[in-house]
Design a protein around this motif. Structure first.
Motif, PDB file in Angstrom:
ATOM      1  N   ASP A 193      49.805  34.371  43.864  1.00 45.35           N
ATOM      2  CA  ASP A 193      48.550  34.744  43.210  1.00 45.35           C
ATOM      3  C   ASP A 193      48.082  36.121  43.668  1.00 45.35           C
ATOM      4  O   ASP A 193      47.628  36.942  42.871  1.00 45.35           O
ATOM      5  CB  ASP A 193      47.457  33.713  43.525  1.00 45.35           C
ATOM      6  CG  ASP A 193      47.395  32.582  42.508  1.00 45.35           C
ATOM      7  OD1 ASP A 193      47.797  32.809  41.351  1.00 45.35           O
ATOM      8  OD2 ASP A 193      46.958  31.487  42.871  1.00 45.35           O
ATOM      9  N   ASP A 197      47.613  39.258  41.284  1.00 44.97           N
ATOM     10  CA  ASP A 197      46.267  39.801  41.158  1.00 44.97           C
ATOM     11  C   ASP A 197      46.278  41.320  41.376  1.00 44.97           C
ATOM     12  O   ASP A 197      45.653  42.083  40.639  1.00 44.97           O
ATOM     13  CB  ASP A 197      45.334  39.129  42.167  1.00 44.97           C
ATOM     14  CG  ASP A 197      43.868  39.417  41.879  1.00 44.97           C
ATOM     15  OD1 ASP A 197      43.376  38.969  40.823  1.00 44.97           O
ATOM     16  OD2 ASP A 197      43.229  40.107  42.695  1.00 44.97           O
ATOM     17  N   ILE A 434      46.316  37.602  27.162  1.00 45.26           N
ATOM     18  CA  ILE A 434      44.989  37.117  27.579  1.00 45.26           C
ATOM     19  C   ILE A 434      44.618  37.675  28.951  1.00 45.26           C
ATOM     20  O   ILE A 434      43.491  38.146  29.161  1.00 45.26           O
ATOM     21  CB  ILE A 434      44.971  35.575  27.593  1.00 45.26           C
ATOM     22  CG1 ILE A 434      45.133  35.032  26.172  1.00 45.26           C
ATOM     23  CG2 ILE A 434      43.667  35.061  28.222  1.00 45.26           C
ATOM     24  CD1 ILE A 434      45.359  33.533  26.095  1.00 45.26           C
ATOM     25  N   ILE A 435      45.563  37.658  29.874  1.00 42.13           N
ATOM     26  CA  ILE A 435      45.276  38.102  31.245  1.00 42.13           C
ATOM     27  C   ILE A 435      44.942  39.590  31.280  1.00 42.13           C
ATOM     28  O   ILE A 435      44.004  40.015  31.960  1.00 42.13           O
ATOM     29  CB  ILE A 435      46.456  37.785  32.185  1.00 42.13           C
ATOM     30  CG1 ILE A 435      46.688  36.272  32.261  1.00 42.13           C
ATOM     31  CG2 ILE A 435      46.212  38.378  33.570  1.00 42.13           C
ATOM     32  CD1 ILE A 435      45.468  35.439  32.541  1.00 42.13           C
ATOM     33  N   HIS A 438      41.634  40.337  30.117  1.00 45.55           N
ATOM     34  CA  HIS A 438      40.617  39.881  31.072  1.00 45.55           C
ATOM     35  C   HIS A 438      41.125  40.044  32.504  1.00 45.55           C
ATOM     36  O   HIS A 438      41.378  39.055  33.208  1.00 45.55           O
ATOM     37  CB  HIS A 438      40.269  38.410  30.812  1.00 45.55           C
ATOM     38  CG  HIS A 438      39.692  38.161  29.458  1.00 45.55           C
ATOM     39  ND1 HIS A 438      38.371  38.429  29.148  1.00 45.55           N
ATOM     40  CD2 HIS A 438      40.267  37.688  28.314  1.00 45.55           C
ATOM     41  CE1 HIS A 438      38.152  38.115  27.884  1.00 45.55           C
ATOM     42  NE2 HIS A 438      39.281  37.675  27.354  1.00 45.55           N
ATOM     43  N   GLU A 440      39.624  40.675  35.000  1.00 48.90           N
ATOM     44  CA  GLU A 440      38.662  40.157  35.971  1.00 48.90           C
ATOM     45  C   GLU A 440      38.863  38.668  36.262  1.00 48.90           C
ATOM     46  O   GLU A 440      38.253  38.126  37.201  1.00 48.90           O
ATOM     47  CB  GLU A 440      37.230  40.377  35.451  1.00 48.90           C
ATOM     48  CG  GLU A 440      36.771  39.427  34.364  1.00 48.90           C
ATOM     49  CD  GLU A 440      37.295  39.747  32.955  1.00 48.90           C
ATOM     50  OE1 GLU A 440      36.947  39.013  32.005  1.00 48.90           O
ATOM     51  OE2 GLU A 440      38.055  40.730  32.821  1.00 48.90           O
ATOM     52  N   TYR A 441      39.731  37.995  35.512  1.00 51.58           N
ATOM     53  CA  TYR A 441      39.929  36.556  35.729  1.00 51.58           C
ATOM     54  C   TYR A 441      40.379  36.288  37.159  1.00 51.58           C
ATOM     55  O   TYR A 441      41.176  37.047  37.743  1.00 51.58           O
ATOM     56  CB  TYR A 441      40.978  36.001  34.774  1.00 51.58           C
ATOM     57  CG  TYR A 441      40.451  35.601  33.415  1.00 51.58           C
ATOM     58  CD1 TYR A 441      39.137  35.844  33.039  1.00 51.58           C
ATOM     59  CD2 TYR A 441      41.286  34.978  32.494  1.00 51.58           C
ATOM     60  CE1 TYR A 441      38.664  35.474  31.788  1.00 51.58           C
ATOM     61  CE2 TYR A 441      40.831  34.606  31.229  1.00 51.58           C
ATOM     62  CZ  TYR A 441      39.511  34.865  30.890  1.00 51.58           C
ATOM     63  OH  TYR A 441      39.052  34.488  29.647  1.00 51.58           O
ATOM     64  N   THR A 442      39.912  35.181  37.699  1.00 52.83           N
ATOM     65  CA  THR A 442      40.349  34.730  39.020  1.00 52.83           C
ATOM     66  C   THR A 442      41.681  34.014  38.879  1.00 52.83           C
ATOM     67  O   THR A 442      42.069  33.614  37.768  1.00 52.83           O
ATOM     68  CB  THR A 442      39.328  33.763  39.616  1.00 52.83           C
ATOM     69  OG1 THR A 442      39.289  32.578  38.791  1.00 52.83           O
ATOM     70  CG2 THR A 442      37.939  34.388  39.697  1.00 52.83           C
ATOM     71  N   GLN A 445      41.204  30.800  36.994  1.00 51.66           N
ATOM     72  CA  GLN A 445      41.055  30.981  35.548  1.00 51.66           C
ATOM     73  C   GLN A 445      42.399  31.261  34.881  1.00 51.66           C
ATOM     74  O   GLN A 445      42.651  30.813  33.759  1.00 51.66           O
ATOM     75  CB  GLN A 445      40.071  32.120  35.271  1.00 51.66           C
ATOM     76  CG  GLN A 445      38.622  31.763  35.571  1.00 51.66           C
ATOM     77  CD  GLN A 445      37.691  32.957  35.433  1.00 51.66           C
ATOM     78  OE1 GLN A 445      37.925  34.010  36.038  1.00 51.66           O
ATOM     79  NE2 GLN A 445      36.641  32.801  34.639  1.00 51.66           N
ATOM     80  N   ARG A 446      43.271  32.002  35.567  1.00 53.37           N
ATOM     81  CA  ARG A 446      44.606  32.252  35.010  1.00 53.37           C
ATOM     82  C   ARG A 446      45.376  30.943  34.874  1.00 53.37           C
ATOM     83  O   ARG A 446      46.082  30.725  33.874  1.00 53.37           O
ATOM     84  CB  ARG A 446      45.367  33.238  35.904  1.00 53.37           C
ATOM     85  CG  ARG A 446      44.788  34.641  35.877  1.00 53.37           C
ATOM     86  CD  ARG A 446      45.534  35.599  36.785  1.00 53.37           C
ATOM     87  NE  ARG A 446      44.789  36.860  36.901  1.00 53.37           N
ATOM     88  CZ  ARG A 446      44.531  37.486  38.022  1.00 53.37           C
ATOM     89  NH1 ARG A 446      44.994  37.018  39.167  1.00 53.37           N
ATOM     90  NH2 ARG A 446      43.827  38.599  38.026  1.00 53.37           N
ATOM     91  N   GLU A 448      44.111  28.045  34.371  1.00 58.05           N
ATOM     92  CA  GLU A 448      43.518  27.308  33.251  1.00 58.05           C
ATOM     93  C   GLU A 448      44.065  27.822  31.920  1.00 58.05           C
ATOM     94  O   GLU A 448      44.331  27.041  31.001  1.00 58.05           O
ATOM     95  CB  GLU A 448      41.991  27.455  33.284  1.00 58.05           C
ATOM     96  CG  GLU A 448      41.316  26.687  34.415  1.00 58.05           C
ATOM     97  CD  GLU A 448      39.824  26.994  34.503  1.00 58.05           C
ATOM     98  OE1 GLU A 448      39.306  27.677  33.591  1.00 58.05           O
ATOM     99  OE2 GLU A 448      39.186  26.558  35.479  1.00 58.05           O
ATOM    100  N   VAL A 449      44.217  29.133  31.818  1.00 53.31           N
ATOM    101  CA  VAL A 449      44.773  29.727  30.589  1.00 53.31           C
ATOM    102  C   VAL A 449      46.178  29.196  30.342  1.00 53.31           C
ATOM    103  O   VAL A 449      46.526  28.777  29.230  1.00 53.31           O
ATOM    104  CB  VAL A 449      44.799  31.270  30.689  1.00 53.31           C
ATOM    105  CG1 VAL A 449      45.630  31.872  29.555  1.00 53.31           C
ATOM    106  CG2 VAL A 449      43.380  31.832  30.657  1.00 53.31           C
TER     107      VAL A 449
END
Length: 566
Positions: A193, A197, A434-435, A438, A440-442, A445-446, A448-449
């Motif tokens: 992660d 990130d 999508i990532i 965004h 800024e996604y944590t 959240q990634r 979840e996508v």
């Protein structure tokens, strides 16, 4: 020359700068087309040497990540990449501004210049520092994946070596293998992660430094998208949901019934196509390679010449070993006009796909080895994947060489898996869109996508019950997401074309091969859409192509006698 005998010597950056500057100056100062062409050919020779040295260092590091010398050389080339990109950009600008552009286009084609204009949008010296950091992060990911030593069956196994256990017909063994892999990834998930990130924010920064809203547009330019857009890919996604996902759902329900599993299936059950076990290659790695040589001699005179070159010059390294990087790929060494195949045999059907898929890439590279400019030797990557994925289907005729009594199993599962792959590959690409929209996604959240996309495009899978995967983290195991953003849709687009070749093979194998060879011989002189048109096939961006392959695949599999394939 054999691969082991290829000499390696680092090319000093100052030497590169001086040589590149001199050639670029010669091009700018040329008074005639012949003088300009001479400068152009000098550049081709120079950049070919640079790419060869870089590719040799990278390949030898991948073969043994514990080799400290080549680890340092790979770091050197990673850091040199943005410098080389800037030198190339300077030469490209001179080519675009040349008063002899029309003469160059007449001799080498206009696509070289069209791609050069895209190349200018993909790089600027202002992102050189970020590119170096990006390479370092990718190397961290590679090294972490290669370091995996998973205790299983009384051994310490790499991720590749664990794969046969993940496909075992023994339910307890197969489930335990998936859990062992999942546990390793789960233990390293926080690090994965963190690496991703950093990559997302780094790439977002690169894009904004170059004036783009987000990384998507920069990523498309870096992938040299020259004949389709983000909107075309969105249309493709919708067609996948409309035509491919429904047939996959029905095939997966049949699979669950055939192996006696609940539906939706766990990851462990999903990986077992037949209750008696998946198709498994017969023979040793040497025997597989020998049969591949025999197959290519029987396929065509062109493939016979190619495979003799590859074997005689040992231009492949396919055995899985401790410390070897995962995955497989085909690269090239322009100075020696040769492709090279890197892979990890692990005793599964994937071993055969190496000598068909990666050899498809290599065959195309070998066929185009004398084309100038070097940029025209390879088309954009989705077109390169047509070469490889279609070769898999042409090779099916020789399945009995590799699978013996399991040949029919392989043919069924190969076609079914080609269809199953398209929704998965679409997820990988959609996830990245999508990532990067965004950044800024944590990490949560990634995840979840990813889980949501799995439910939409692969509803036959039950995420719960498998460590790591149940948390929506399965994307972390996909190397391309870290290393080559937006590459993965290329496989889906190519698979759509390859399945059209498969449908042609069922009707007229000779005609299908002639069309394939015509496409391959065009190399990188046409766009993806242009190459598909050369073969007389449909592009994947309307409904027609996916509808055609869904109907043809459904009909073939419905009529396939699976009575003895339980």
């Amino acid at each position: 020359m054999k691969f082991r005998d290829i000499p390696y010597q680092r090319i000093n950056l100052d030497v590169m700068k001086k040589k590149a500057g001199a050639i670029t100056a010669d091009l700018k100062n040329a008074k005639t087309y012949e003088e300009a062409k001479q400068a152009f050919l000098h550049w081709q020779e120079f950049i070919g040497r640079v790419h060869t040295a870089s590719s040799v260092a990278n390949t030898r590091n991948n073969i043994n990540t514990a080799d400290e010398f080549y680890e340092q050389e790979r770091i050197y080339w990673n850091n040199a990449d943005p410098v080389i990109a800037e030198l190339s950009q300077n030469f490209t600008l001179a080519m675009l501004d040349s008063p002899f552009r029309r003469e160059f286009e007449q001799e080498y084609g206009s696509l070289y210049f069209e791609n050069a204009e895209i190349e200018l949008k993909a790089f600027s010296p202002v992102i050189a520092k970020e590119m170096q950091e990006e390479n370092e992060l990718v190397m961290q990911y590679d090294k972490l994946i290669a370091s995996a030593q998973i205790p299983f069956d009384g051994k310490l196994l790499t991720l590749s070596q664990l794969t046969p256990y993940k496909q075992s017909a023994d339910d307890s063994v197969r489930k335990a293998a998936w859990e062992a892999e999942g546990n390793w990834f789960e233990q390293n998930s926080a690090t994965l992660d963190e690496i991703y990130d950093k990559l997302v924010h780094l790439r977002d920064t690169m894009a904004k430094k170059m004036g783009y809203d987000n990384y998507i547009q920069l990523g498309y330019y870096q992938m040299m998208r020259n004949c389709y857009t983000k909107e075309d890919v969105e249309k493709f996604r919708q067609a996948v949901l409309k035509y491919i996902v429904p047939i996959c759902v029905e095939l997966k329900k049949e699979q669950a019934k055939r192996i006696g599993a609940e539906y939706p299936m766990s990851f462990a059950d999903d990986s077992l196509m037949f209750r008696s076990g998946n198709a498994t290659p017969v023979g040793t790695p040497d025997e597989i390679l020998a049969n591949a040589k025999k197959m290519y001699h029987e396929l065509s005179p062109e493939t016979a010449e190619f495979i003799d070159w590859m074997y005689d010059n040992e231009m492949l390294d396919v055995l899985s070993r401790k410390g070897k990087s995962g995955g497989g790929y085909c690269t090239s060494f322009p100075v020696y006009k040769t492709p090279f195949i890197f892979a990890n045999f692990n005793g599964t059907a994937g071993d055969v796909e190496v000598v068909t898929h990666e050899a498809g890439h290599a065959f195309a590279g070998y066929t185009a080895r004398n084309i100038l400019p070097l940029e025209n030797q390879n088309p954009t990557l989705e077109s390169c994947e047509i070469h490889s994925m279609s070769m898999e289907f042409f090779a099916e005729q020789w399945s009995h060489y590799f699978f013996g009594d399991d040949a029919e199993k392989f043919k069924y599962s190969h076609l079914a898996s080609a269809l199953f792959f398209i929704p998965y590959g679409t997820i990988v690409d959609y996830f990245q869109h999508i990532i990067y929209e965004h950044p800024e996604y944590t990490p949560a959240q990634r995840h979840e996508v990813w889980a949501k996309l799995e439910s939409d495009f692969r509803p036959w899978l039950k995420l719960e019950g498998t460590p790591f995967y149940e948390g929506g983290k399965g994307w972390q195991a996909k190397m391309h997401i870290y290393e080559r953003p937006f590459y993965y849709i290329d496989y889906c687009l190519a698979q759509t074309v390859a399945l059209q070749f498969w449908a042609l093979i069922q009707k007229d194998r000779s005609d299908a091969w002639k069309r394939y060879l015509a496409l391959v011989k065009e190399a990188g002189t046409k766009t993806f859409n242009g190459l598909v048109e050369t073969a007389g096939l449909d592009t994947p961006f309307g409904d027609e192509a996916l509808k055609t392959i869904a109907e043809a695949g459904q009909k073939f599999l419905d009529n396939f006698d699976t009575a003895n394939l339980k």
